[in-house]
Design an enzyme around this catalytic site. Sequence first.
Site, PDB file in Angstrom:
ATOM      1  NE  ARG A 101      -3.104  -7.311  -5.009  1.00 45.56           N
ATOM      2  CZ  ARG A 101      -3.955  -7.500  -4.014  1.00 45.56           C
ATOM      3  NH1 ARG A 101      -3.516  -7.663  -2.798  1.00 45.56           N
ATOM      4  NH2 ARG A 101      -5.248  -7.551  -4.237  1.00 45.56           N
ATOM      5  CB  SER A 157      -4.555  -6.464   4.330  1.00 45.51           C
ATOM      6  OG  SER A 157      -4.011  -5.215   3.986  1.00 45.51           O
ATOM      7  CE  LYS A 185     -16.722  -6.221   2.335  1.00 45.43           C
ATOM      8  NZ  LYS A 185     -15.862  -5.813   1.234  1.00 45.43           N
ATOM      9  CG  HIS A 207      -1.933  -0.982   1.371  1.00 37.19           C
ATOM     10  ND1 HIS A 207      -2.128  -1.725   2.519  1.00 37.19           N
ATOM     11  CD2 HIS A 207      -2.892  -1.377   0.497  1.00 37.19           C
ATOM     12  CE1 HIS A 207      -3.160  -2.539   2.338  1.00 37.19           C
ATOM     13  NE2 HIS A 207      -3.638  -2.349   1.120  1.00 37.19           N
TER      14      HIS A 207
END
Length: 182
Positions: A90, A128, A41, A17
């Site tokens: 990514r 993460s 969440k 990040h």
Amino acid sequence: MHRAVCPGSFDPVTLGHLDIVGRASKLFDEVVVAVGVNPSKSRMFTADERIAMLERACGGFDNVRVASFAGLLTDFCRANEVNAIVKGLRAVSDFDYELQMAQMNASLADEVETVFIPTAPEYSFLASSLVKEVARFGGDVSRFVPDFVHAALVSRLTTGPTSDPTSDLTSDNTPADPVPEA
Ligand code: PNS
């Protein structure tokens, strides 16, 4: 003034990040790192904790500030006069979903452009969720996150949360305010 947002959950912030935030900070006059607050969440770290970690991690960037948002990212962009949404890509696997979000966001706010920055190869596998999983099973994740985030991860996994980690909202149902860094 070209202002960009780097949105995410940042649960917790990783070096991947920070690489994207740092590179975005060279392209834009100001970068707002915005923590998405979604009470449905479950998170390891509360919104306050994620914001505090980001503020510390981004302290070295002069033109970066940290905020939180609940609801639509495009509404946050309009309210904060943000012209660009910056996302790290990514791998091809990120692309489908990111393209879908970029196109939906463009349909909601065509004045806000999405800009993709390719993740540095050394962080291409970093997420993460993986960092948390490896840490939960005792793996060494110290090279993937800032030192103080690693300490917070170890502490959280050792002693558990000090408050409800799934609660992203304060009691009056508004996003929690950032806490000052200790
Ligand atoms: O780190 P994440 O979990 O990939 O971040 C996802 C985030 C917060 C960037 C994304 O879920 C988001 O933009 N949420 C805000 C709600 C919204 O605007 N949804 C429509 C997107 S097309």
